[in-house]
Write a protein that holds these residues in place. Structure first.
Motif, mmCIF file in Angstrom:
data_model
loop_
_atom_site.group_PDB
_atom_site.id
_atom_site.type_symbol
_atom_site.label_atom_id
_atom_site.label_comp_id
_atom_site.label_asym_id
_atom_site.label_seq_id
_atom_site.Cartn_x
_atom_site.Cartn_y
_atom_site.Cartn_z
ATOM 1 N N THR A 7 119.568 38.522 -27.995
ATOM 2 C CA THR A 7 118.599 37.854 -28.706
ATOM 3 C C THR A 7 118.756 36.317 -29.077
ATOM 4 O O THR A 7 117.848 35.612 -28.994
ATOM 5 C CB THR A 7 118.334 38.750 -30.087
ATOM 6 O OG1 THR A 7 117.846 40.082 -29.604
ATOM 7 C CG2 THR A 7 117.404 38.230 -31.037
ATOM 8 N N TRP A 27 112.981 35.422 -20.491
ATOM 9 C CA TRP A 27 113.660 36.330 -21.311
ATOM 10 C C TRP A 27 112.415 37.045 -21.829
ATOM 11 O O TRP A 27 111.284 36.459 -22.164
ATOM 12 C CB TRP A 27 114.269 35.506 -22.535
ATOM 13 C CG TRP A 27 113.640 34.348 -23.095
ATOM 14 C CD1 TRP A 27 112.865 34.454 -24.336
ATOM 15 C CD2 TRP A 27 113.566 32.948 -22.731
ATOM 16 N NE1 TRP A 27 112.215 33.243 -24.737
ATOM 17 C CE2 TRP A 27 112.743 32.528 -23.631
ATOM 18 C CE3 TRP A 27 114.151 32.357 -21.671
ATOM 19 C CZ2 TRP A 27 112.442 31.047 -23.384
ATOM 20 C CZ3 TRP A 27 113.793 30.984 -21.385
ATOM 21 C CH2 TRP A 27 112.948 30.234 -22.384
ATOM 22 N N VAL A 54 121.609 44.343 -29.166
ATOM 23 C CA VAL A 54 120.510 43.357 -28.510
ATOM 24 C C VAL A 54 121.010 42.094 -29.314
ATOM 25 O O VAL A 54 120.085 41.122 -29.032
ATOM 26 C CB VAL A 54 119.258 43.514 -28.847
ATOM 27 C CG1 VAL A 54 118.777 45.060 -27.830
ATOM 28 C CG2 VAL A 54 118.602 43.838 -30.013
ATOM 29 N N ARG A 76 111.363 40.231 -25.009
ATOM 30 C CA ARG A 76 111.966 41.192 -26.208
ATOM 31 C C ARG A 76 110.800 42.084 -26.324
ATOM 32 O O ARG A 76 109.574 41.663 -26.522
ATOM 33 C CB ARG A 76 112.411 40.579 -27.571
ATOM 34 C CG ARG A 76 113.655 39.736 -27.149
ATOM 35 C CD ARG A 76 113.966 38.732 -28.271
ATOM 36 N NE ARG A 76 113.187 37.621 -28.318
ATOM 37 C CZ ARG A 76 113.347 36.401 -28.967
ATOM 38 N NH1 ARG A 76 114.388 36.512 -29.770
ATOM 39 N NH2 ARG A 76 112.557 35.190 -28.902
ATOM 40 N N THR A 95 115.750 43.868 -24.917
ATOM 41 C CA THR A 95 115.601 42.720 -24.291
ATOM 42 C C THR A 95 116.038 42.626 -22.898
ATOM 43 O O THR A 95 116.512 43.473 -22.165
ATOM 44 C CB THR A 95 116.944 41.870 -24.887
ATOM 45 O OG1 THR A 95 118.207 42.495 -24.847
ATOM 46 C CG2 THR A 95 116.534 41.669 -26.358
ATOM 47 N N ALA A 134 109.616 44.140 -22.102
ATOM 48 C CA ALA A 134 110.649 43.219 -22.329
ATOM 49 C C ALA A 134 110.772 42.527 -20.634
ATOM 50 O O ALA A 134 110.899 41.292 -20.635
ATOM 51 C CB ALA A 134 111.915 43.808 -22.709
#
Length: 376
Positions: free
Chosen positions: A139, A225, A135, A227, A369, A247
């Motif tokens: 990230t 986005w 990731v 996570r 993610t 996520a």
């Protein structure tokens, strides 16, 4: 400060076993022809598996990353003044044969590589490095997007690289994670594991204002986005897909879109039994009954798993697919697995009847993610 800026993608470049440049990447994933072959780059004698997706002629990782960053910056139309304040976020594992050695040190470091690349490419802004396994790149994109949307940065080049090398190859082979039959079969019955592949990529992310001031073309926007971690097992994801589902939900919330707005998922699916089933469970948690009608593919079945670079390579695949109007193929299909009740694209590309797509990644340790991209 409230989040406010739209995050635009204005320049890209990629290298994989499918070739150099965006056209080669798109053509390769649409063809659905796997790029795996015998490893010639190092000795695989005594290994359980002896294939990977490698480009025959490559330079060092540092050289290839330099070329990728410069090519993406040129594609975005960044001049010397534009690059002077541009940040560099770098995702890579590196290794002693690919990194420059700083003066006065015996061993190379990834931070030294980031500084080396920034200097070579004329990027004068801050640098960050990401070494969070598979990731890492996604990230880095999420962090860059968050800082741009808040107004902390105007422009970031996110770069990522992995070239198949003997150390990681040996670890995955010894851990029996590599596909013994030499094929990656995401979500399919009879899947036996992943295969590694070369991946070097760079994207230019800019605020809407910065892009408008240069009259730069927008290829896509990073609309959201997310996570999340599940901390279930060092190597296996939670079987219910809870971390990845969170996520995805966070990405949709940040993008202000309902689940039914998404028309394609570029899946993390590595072809490993536990991971693929967990990802299918995550998609079912988020999309409910619609999960079985949502087009999904995993292009790792064609270009291989590029480890730290996977998230960026697959982000580019997703953007290119939406812009081209065709969704890529999942290779290696043998038959339906009841644990993966998804609409997997196979045999031939499908028309892209959507402007919104997700690209997902997961890593050892329970890291997950989701990136939401839009071409509308």
């Amino acid at each position: 400060m409230a989040e406010r800026e739209t995050v635009r993608i204005t320049g890209t470049h990629a290298l994989s076993a499918l070739g150099r440049g965006a056209d080669a990447l798109l053509s390769g994933v649409l063809s659905g022809t796997p790029a795996f072959g015998p490893v010639r780059r190092f000795d695989t004698a005594g290994r359980r598996v002896t294939v990977a997706a490698t480009l025959p002629e490559v330079g060092t990782l540092a050289a290839e990353l330099t070329d990728a960053i410069d090519a993406a910056a040129r594609a975005a139309g960044l001049g010397r003044a534009d690059r002077a304040g541009c940040a560099l976020f770098l995702a890579t594992h590196g290794g002693p044969h690919s990194l420059p050695v700083p003066q006065g040190r015996d061993e190379p470091t990834v931070p030294a590589l980031a500084g080396h690349l920034a200097a070579r490419c004329g990027l004068g802004g801050p640098t960050r490095v990401y070494t969070t396994a598979c990731v890492s790149a996604s990230t880095a994109v999420a962090d860059a997007a968050a800082l741009i949307r808040r107004g902390d940065l105007d422009r970031v080049v996110v770069a990522a690289g992995y070239l198949v090398e003997p150390d990681q190859y040996a670890l995955f082979d010894a851990g029996r994670a590599l596909a013994a039959d030499g094929a990656v079969r995401p979500f399919s019955a009879g899947r036996t594991g992943l295969l590694l592949g070369d991946g070097v990529a760079a994207v230019v992310l800019e605020s809407a204002g910065a892009a408008a001031r240069r009259d730069a073309e927008t290829l896509a926007t990073v609309a959201g986005w997310g996570r999340a971690g599940d901390a279930y097992h060092p190597c296996q994801p939670h079987p219910d897909g809870t971390g990845l589902a969170r996520a995805v939900e966070a990405a949709l919330r940040r993008g202000g879109l309902p689940p039914d707005a998404v028309g394609y998922v570029n899946a993390n699916a590595t072809g490993t039994p536990f991971s693929d089933a967990s990802e299918a469970a995550a998609l079912t948690r988020v999309f409910g009954a619609d999960a079985g009608r949502l087009p999904v593919s995993s292009t790792k079945s064609v270009h291989g798993h590029a480890l730290e670079a996977s998230g960026l390579l697959e982000l580019l695949v997703t953007v290119l697919a939406l812009r081209h109007g065709k969704l890529p193929v999942t290779a290696g299909w043998l038959g339906c697995d009841p644990r993966c009740p998804l609409d997997v694209i196979r045999d031939a590309p499908r028309p892209a009847r959507t402007a919104h797509a997700l690209t997902l990644n997961a890593a050892f340790g329970g890291a997950n993610t989701a990136l939401l991209v839009s071409t509308s």
